[in-house]
Structure formats: C-alpha cells, structure tokens
Scaffold this active site. Structure first.
Site, PDB file in Angstrom:
ATOM      1  N   ARG A 184      -9.034   8.570  -0.874  1.00  0.00           N
ATOM      2  CA  ARG A 184     -10.031   8.628   0.274  1.00  0.00           C
ATOM      3  C   ARG A 184     -10.891  10.096  -0.366  1.00  0.00           C
ATOM      4  NH1 ARG A 184      -8.939   6.243   5.441  1.00  0.00           N
ATOM      5  NH2 ARG A 184     -10.428   7.630   6.321  1.00  0.00           N
ATOM      6  N   ARG A 208      -6.697  13.005   1.224  1.00  0.00           N
ATOM      7  CA  ARG A 208      -5.683  13.434   2.309  1.00  0.00           C
ATOM      8  C   ARG A 208      -4.295  12.859   1.815  1.00  0.00           C
ATOM      9  NH1 ARG A 208      -7.451   9.922   7.546  1.00  0.00           N
ATOM     10  NH2 ARG A 208      -9.164  10.933   7.003  1.00  0.00           N
ATOM     11  N   ASN A 241       0.724  -1.246  -0.092  1.00  0.00           N
ATOM     12  CA  ASN A 241       0.098  -0.021  -0.015  1.00  0.00           C
ATOM     13  C   ASN A 241       1.022   1.118   0.143  1.00  0.00           C
ATOM     14  OD1 ASN A 241      -1.717   2.014   1.014  1.00  0.00           O
ATOM     15  ND2 ASN A 241      -2.916   0.939   1.939  1.00  0.00           N
ATOM     16  N   GLU A 252      -8.698   0.720  -3.086  1.00  0.00           N
ATOM     17  CA  GLU A 252      -9.839   0.753  -2.090  1.00  0.00           C
ATOM     18  C   GLU A 252     -10.652   1.782  -2.200  1.00  0.00           C
ATOM     19  OE1 GLU A 252      -7.307   1.148   1.609  1.00  0.00           O
ATOM     20  OE2 GLU A 252      -6.281  -0.866   1.179  1.00  0.00           O
ATOM     21  N   THR A 294      -8.225   3.489   8.088  1.00  0.00           N
ATOM     22  CA  THR A 294      -9.570   2.637   8.284  1.00  0.00           C
ATOM     23  C   THR A 294      -9.714   2.162   9.487  1.00  0.00           C
ATOM     24  OG1 THR A 294      -9.139   2.504   5.865  1.00  0.00           O
ATOM     25  CG2 THR A 294     -10.943   1.304   6.805  1.00  0.00           C
ATOM     26  N   HIS A 336      -5.716   3.702  -2.289  1.00  0.00           N
ATOM     27  CA  HIS A 336      -6.882   4.064  -1.567  1.00  0.00           C
ATOM     28  C   HIS A 336      -6.963   5.936  -1.788  1.00  0.00           C
ATOM     29  CE1 HIS A 336      -9.475   4.384   2.143  1.00  0.00           C
ATOM     30  NE2 HIS A 336     -10.011   4.772   1.278  1.00  0.00           N
ATOM     31  N   HIS A 380       0.785   5.896   1.871  1.00  0.00           N
ATOM     32  CA  HIS A 380       1.822   6.795   3.006  1.00  0.00           C
ATOM     33  C   HIS A 380       2.912   7.240   2.304  1.00  0.00           C
ATOM     34  CE1 HIS A 380      -0.999   5.157   5.832  1.00  0.00           C
ATOM     35  NE2 HIS A 380      -0.703   3.777   5.563  1.00  0.00           N
ATOM     36  N   HIS A 383      -4.023  -4.304   7.602  1.00  0.00           N
ATOM     37  CA  HIS A 383      -4.091  -3.289   8.280  1.00  0.00           C
ATOM     38  C   HIS A 383      -3.163  -3.507   9.868  1.00  0.00           C
ATOM     39  CE1 HIS A 383      -5.999   0.543   9.346  1.00  0.00           C
ATOM     40  NE2 HIS A 383      -5.536   0.362  10.343  1.00  0.00           N
ATOM     41  N   GLU A 415     -10.913  -9.131   2.842  1.00  0.00           N
ATOM     42  CA  GLU A 415      -9.769  -8.903   3.576  1.00  0.00           C
ATOM     43  C   GLU A 415     -10.181  -8.591   4.918  1.00  0.00           C
ATOM     44  OE1 GLU A 415      -7.381  -5.565   1.537  1.00  0.00           O
ATOM     45  OE2 GLU A 415      -6.586  -5.289   3.631  1.00  0.00           O
TER      46      GLU A 415
HETATM   47  N1  PXP Z   1      -5.811  -2.580   4.012  1.00  0.00           N
HETATM   48  C1  PXP Z   1      -6.915  -1.807   4.007  1.00  0.00           C
HETATM   49  C2  PXP Z   1      -8.321  -2.124   3.723  1.00  0.00           C
HETATM   50  C3  PXP Z   1      -6.254  -0.385   4.419  1.00  0.00           C
HETATM   51  O1  PXP Z   1      -7.406   0.444   4.527  1.00  0.00           O
HETATM   52  C4  PXP Z   1      -5.255  -0.302   4.843  1.00  0.00           C
HETATM   53  C5  PXP Z   1      -4.701   0.920   5.426  1.00  0.00           C
HETATM   54  O2  PXP Z   1      -4.798   1.873   4.464  1.00  0.00           O
HETATM   55  C6  PXP Z   1      -4.296  -1.257   4.794  1.00  0.00           C
HETATM   56  C7  PXP Z   1      -4.733  -2.469   4.256  1.00  0.00           C
HETATM   57  C8  PXP Z   1      -2.873  -1.181   5.105  1.00  0.00           C
HETATM   58  O3  PXP Z   1      -2.700  -0.941   6.526  1.00  0.00           O
HETATM   59  P1  PXP Z   1      -1.317  -0.431   7.215  1.00  0.00           P
HETATM   60  O4  PXP Z   1      -0.933   0.708   6.527  1.00  0.00           O
HETATM   61  O5  PXP Z   1      -1.823  -0.165   8.493  1.00  0.00           O
HETATM   62  O6  PXP Z   1      -0.277  -1.508   6.635  1.00  0.00           O
END
Ligand code: PXP
Length: 250
Positions: free
Chosen positions: A53, A57, A8, A78, A109, A51, A11, A198, A159
C-alpha cells in the site's frame, strides 16, 4: 480444473509491523510473509497475493522483491493506480497485477475500482503492464457497468469485490449474491476471467457456491486469523478443502 486459491499474506506483515514498524531490517522481525507464502503453497494455495500500500502499513517494497525472488508460483500484486506502484510492479514482475482503489484512511480496500469513471487513466496503466507480459485484473464491485468497462479496457480478469456480500445479513445477503451472480455471468459472456475476493471466510464460502464462473478466490484475513489457532498450513488446507466442493469449477 478445481477453483484456484490465492492466499493473501498481507496480514502476516501486519503482525510483523505491529512490533517492527520502525525497524524493518531487524533480523528478529517476525513473522515473515515470504515464509508464510511458502507454507501456503505447500498446503494447497495456487498463487500468492500481495499488496504494497501507499502508506506501507503492512508489506514493504523489499518484501515484494524477495517474494518474487523466492516464490516460483504465480504472484498477484495488488496495486493502487499510481506511478509509484506501477514502477514497483515493473520491478517485481508478478504474473498478475490487480488494480485496486486505495485511499490512505481506509482500514482495508473498501469499495471497488471505478473502471467506468477512470477509464483513460486505467487504460494507460493496463497497457504498460500488459506490454511487459503482466496480466491485469481489476478489483470492481459487482455492477454491470464496471464489468463492461473492465472488458472494454482489455483487462484479462476481474476480481469481484465480495465485501458487501460478506457484510450483508438476511435478505440483503441474498441480494448481494444475486449481484455477484449477474456480474459473473456477464463477465463470462464478455470472455473475461472472473475471480472474487474480500471478506471471504470459512462460513460464508459455501454461499459463494451459488455464484458461477468464479475461477479464483483471493483470501487473506480469515486464513491468517484461523492460523492463530490451528497453524498456517492447516488453515490453508481447511479453506482448500471447502473450495474443492465448488460446483462450477472447469
Ligand atoms: N482481494 C483484494 C483486491 C483485496 O484488497 C483484499 C484485501 O487485502 C483481498 C482480496 C483479501 O481480502 P481478505 O483479507 O478480507 O480475505
């Protein structure tokens, strides 16, 4: 087959937005999430999770579109269950769409989707995505009711939200693992692909070995955090190596 890694890259955009929020077209805007996706794939990621949003952001619509243009590997988009995001998904055309709950106030999330309680509105979105050849995942808490509702909705994947597991300590931690195990076993028996994500990091990953049937893990924050110290490619390689020991891979 080894367990799949979805990286992901939200960030990476969070960091960019910290400085360039008002000026997304600035050619100096860095770091670039598309470049991060390319590095992640070269270092062992199987897919890229993004994702966009509602409040934009981190990733912007233009990031998602450019991601699709430049990344040939599977993209997992996402999305909150809104018309705006559905329209974006149909424009981006990812291989996978993961429907997540989304409120403006939350930092990330925070809970799973209420697949059981929002059955009808989800059914419409799922059907629209699937008609366009996009496979659907639902991001749910590891509750039997939610797993069953996801299967009834015809989603190809769930998931499992691992946030509660990642935050729990001691006895509660093992309880969360048991919840994940039961949900994964139920999902498998209902012939739905089971993924998880997550809050997974380099330390807690090995505990997820206890949970069977996890086809793919989606990991973002901990990889980007580690990348600050060892570089993005190395951070992805290290998590990939940890995942290679997963005992239930098919
Ligand atoms: N899966 C989903 C559905 C999420 O919303 C997120 C957070 O954006 C993640 C995975 C990844 O989570 P993390 O950034 O805590 O590894």
């Amino acid at each position: 087959m080894q367990q799949l890694l979805g990286v992901n890259v939200d960030h990476v955009a969070t960091l960019r937005q910290a400085r360039y929020r008002e000026d997304p077209d600035n050619f100096n805007a860095e770091p670039d999430p598309v470049e991060a996706a390319k590095v992640a794939l070269a270092a062992g990621a199987d897919s890229i999770t993004i994702h966009v949003r509602g409040d934009r952001r981190h990733l912007q619509d233009a990031d998602a579109i450019r991601m699709r243009q430049e990344i040939k590997a599977p993209i997992n988009l996402e999305l909150g269950n809104t018309k705006e995001m559905l329209d974006l998904a149909l424009k981006v055309r990812p291989e996978f769409a993961c429907i997540v709950p989304e409120t403006r106030e939350e930092v990330t999330t925070e809970g799973g989707l209420d697949a059981a309680g929002r059955f009808d509105e989800l059914r419409e979105t799922i059907e629209t995505l699937q008609k366009e050849g996009i496979k659907v995942s639902l991001f749910i808490d590891p509750d039997p009711e939610q797993v069953e509702a996801s299967a009834k909705l015809g989603a190809e994947m769930i998931e499992l939200h691992t946030g509660a597991f990642a935050n729990a300590q001691g006895v509660q931690r093992q309880e969360e693992i048991e919840r994940l195990k039961a949900a994964a076993i139920l999902g498998e028996s209902l012939e739905i692909q089971v993924n998880a994500g997550h809050g997974i990091n380099y330390d807690n990953l090995r505990e997820l070995d206890q949970v069977p049937h996890l086809t793919e893990l989606n990991i973002g924050h901990s990889i980007v955090s580690r990348a600050i110290f060892v570089g993005f490619a190395q951070a992805v390689r290290e998590i990939r190596e940890l995942m290679n020991a997963y005992p239930h891979a098919r």
